[in-house]
Scaffold this active site. Structure first.
Site, short mmCIF file in Angstrom:
data_model
loop_
_atom_site.label_atom_id
_atom_site.label_comp_id
_atom_site.label_asym_id
_atom_site.label_seq_id
_atom_site.Cartn_x
_atom_site.Cartn_y
_atom_site.Cartn_z
N ASP A 56 -80.64 -57.28 38.58
CA ASP A 56 -81.23 -56.08 39.16
C ASP A 56 -82.76 -56.18 39.08
O ASP A 56 -83.31 -56.49 38.01
CB ASP A 56 -80.72 -54.87 38.37
CG ASP A 56 -81.05 -53.54 39.02
OD1 ASP A 56 -81.34 -53.52 40.23
OD2 ASP A 56 -81.02 -52.52 38.30
N GLU A 74 -85.15 -54.92 49.02
CA GLU A 74 -85.53 -53.50 48.98
C GLU A 74 -86.70 -53.26 49.89
O GLU A 74 -87.65 -54.05 49.92
CB GLU A 74 -85.88 -53.05 47.55
CG GLU A 74 -86.30 -51.57 47.50
CD GLU A 74 -86.39 -50.99 46.09
OE1 GLU A 74 -85.75 -51.54 45.18
OE2 GLU A 74 -87.10 -49.99 45.92
N HIS A 108 -80.72 -46.88 44.70
CA HIS A 108 -81.21 -46.92 43.32
C HIS A 108 -81.65 -45.51 42.97
O HIS A 108 -82.13 -44.77 43.81
CB HIS A 108 -82.43 -47.85 43.21
CG HIS A 108 -82.06 -49.30 43.31
ND1 HIS A 108 -82.40 -50.22 42.36
CD2 HIS A 108 -81.37 -49.97 44.26
CE1 HIS A 108 -81.94 -51.41 42.71
NE2 HIS A 108 -81.32 -51.29 43.86
N THR A 118 -79.38 -44.53 34.01
CA THR A 118 -80.01 -43.52 33.16
C THR A 118 -79.00 -42.55 32.56
O THR A 118 -79.07 -42.23 31.36
CB THR A 118 -81.09 -42.75 33.95
OG1 THR A 118 -82.01 -43.71 34.48
CG2 THR A 118 -81.84 -41.78 33.06
ZN LIG Z 1 -83.50 -49.83 40.79
#
Ligand SMILES: [Zn+2]
Length: 395
Positions: A82, A134, A209, A234
């Site tokens: 990641d 991304e 994300h 998270t």
């Molecule tokens: Zn991320």
């Protein structure tokens, strides 16, 4: 046969209207809990390792455990780097066993983002490995308060997305449509119309994300509009943190008493996500569709002429050093026959992560230089064969 091709896994999710959870893990507790959650729900799952977390664990030490756990799992698993920050970290991750890579150069201007991404896609293609790019910028850092990383959000645009995917060849695209990494105050506003247009223009699995804090309905709309992979960390970290705090308030002492119960809590949150994102009970369909991820053994047996034993061992050491750094090489083993009168005295076993590496390895300049200067001149008598694993070691 549980490690599978991640592109096949996400194509199945994209085609069938659900999303696979990509859960970042930072310890063995997370690894076990995520896999137990996926197995209890019969869901495909992505074990994700974020480069921003490498300060908290030893990537090289943890990866063999991740690979072993994935291989023993009964549900389809992919292992993903990641937010890989560079070509070097992408190569390192692949050589340690990741079979998916995310390139994060989204904070660079578009031209630079395309250039860096393309370089990594070219390398990964030679290893048979799919790549997530991304575009646009999702502010923040996994597991931290968004207010501490007040970067400007940049939304992904349809035209840039089309160009970026065409010019880089990425397999999946992480889009910025209003989510934020880590914890944020208030409710995120998501631009679903933009997401729908990107999905229509690209037709590839999209990635979100910053999934923590979204409502159930927001998740459903994301998936309805092409999101097939959701990065999630998270909320898992916070749930584990609350367990530790509660243990501390009961005056638990010592490490094991403080972390007692965090696995069950992480597993419960993983199961909630899997149910919500529609990936429950998809394991068998994915196992049927997705190509198993199988390694290749490049085997050479040989005799040496013109080098003494010390020289031969030095040549082997140089080979281990040079060849193990080539993209897609999982392991280099050098050995000598137990019996001195064996027909072939020495062997190489070079493990490739995927059959594609047979070609990219042969043509790699470091391999060619080693073979031409150090190996072939002394090993005229040799047999070389590539073997593919027939079954996964656990099945
Ligand atoms: Zn991320």
């Amino acid at each position: 046969m549980p490690l599978v091709n991640m592109k096949d896994m996400l194509d199945h999710a994209h085609a069938n209207g659900y999303a696979v959870g990509a859960f970042d893990l930072v310890s063995l507790d997370f690894l076990d809990a995520i896999l137990r959650g996926a197995e209890s729900r019969r869901a495909p799952v992505i074990l994700s390792l974020a480069e921003s977390h490498f300060a908290y664990f030893n990537f090289q030490t943890l990866m063999p455990a991740v690979v072993a756990a994935a291989r023993h799992s009964t549900v389809p698993v992919a292992i993903h780097l990641d937010h890989g920050a560079s070509l070097d970290s992408a190569v390192q991750a692949i050589n340690l066993g990741c079979n998916g890579i995310m390139v994060d150069s989204s904070s660079a201007p578009l031209e630079e983002n395309i250039r860096l991404t393309r370089k990594i896609v070219t390398m990964a293609r030679g290893c048979g490995i799919p790549v997530e790019g991304e575009l646009g910028y999702v502010p923040g850092v996994e597991g931290e308060d968004a207010e501490r990383h007040p970067g400007e959000m940049a939304y992904t645009t349809v035209d840039e997305a089309r160009r970026y995917v065409a010019e880089t060849g990425v397999d999946f695209l992480a889009v910025s449509i209003g989510t934020v990494h880590g914890r944020m105050r208030g409710k995120p506003e998501l631009d679903f119309q933009r997401l729908a247009q990107i999905n229509q223009a690209l037709g590839i699995p999209l990635v979100i994300h910053g999934g923590t804090g979204l409502s159930d309905d927001q998740f459903r709309q994301l998936i309805d509009n092409g999101v097939a992979k959701i990065n999630y960390y998270t909320a898992l970290a916070d749930a584990a943190g609350r367990v530790i705090a509660a243990n501390a308030s009961r005056e638990a002492r010592g490490y094991t008493a403080l972390v007692a119960g965090i696995g069950d809590t992480i597993q419960a949150e993983v199961e909630r996500c899997i149910d919500l994102w529609g990936s429950a009970d998809r394991a068998d369909a994915v196992l049927e569709k997705a190509r198993p991820w199988r390694a290749v053994e490049h085997v050479i047996i040989y005799n040496v002429e013109g080098l003494d034993e010390a020289g031969t061992h030095a040549m082997m050491a140089e080979g281990r050093r040079v060849l193990s750094a080539i993209p897609g090489v999982l392991e280099v083993v050098t050995a000598e026959a137990l019996k001195e009168d064996a027909a072939y005295r020495y062997s190489w076993l070079v493990r490739f992560c995927h059959p594609a590496v047979v070609d990219s390895y042969r043509d790699h300049p470091d391999h060619m230089a080693f073979a031409d200067q150090h190996f072939r001149p002394v090993a005229g008598e040799r047999i070389s064969i590539d073997y593919q694993d027939v079954e996964d070691s656990s099945s």
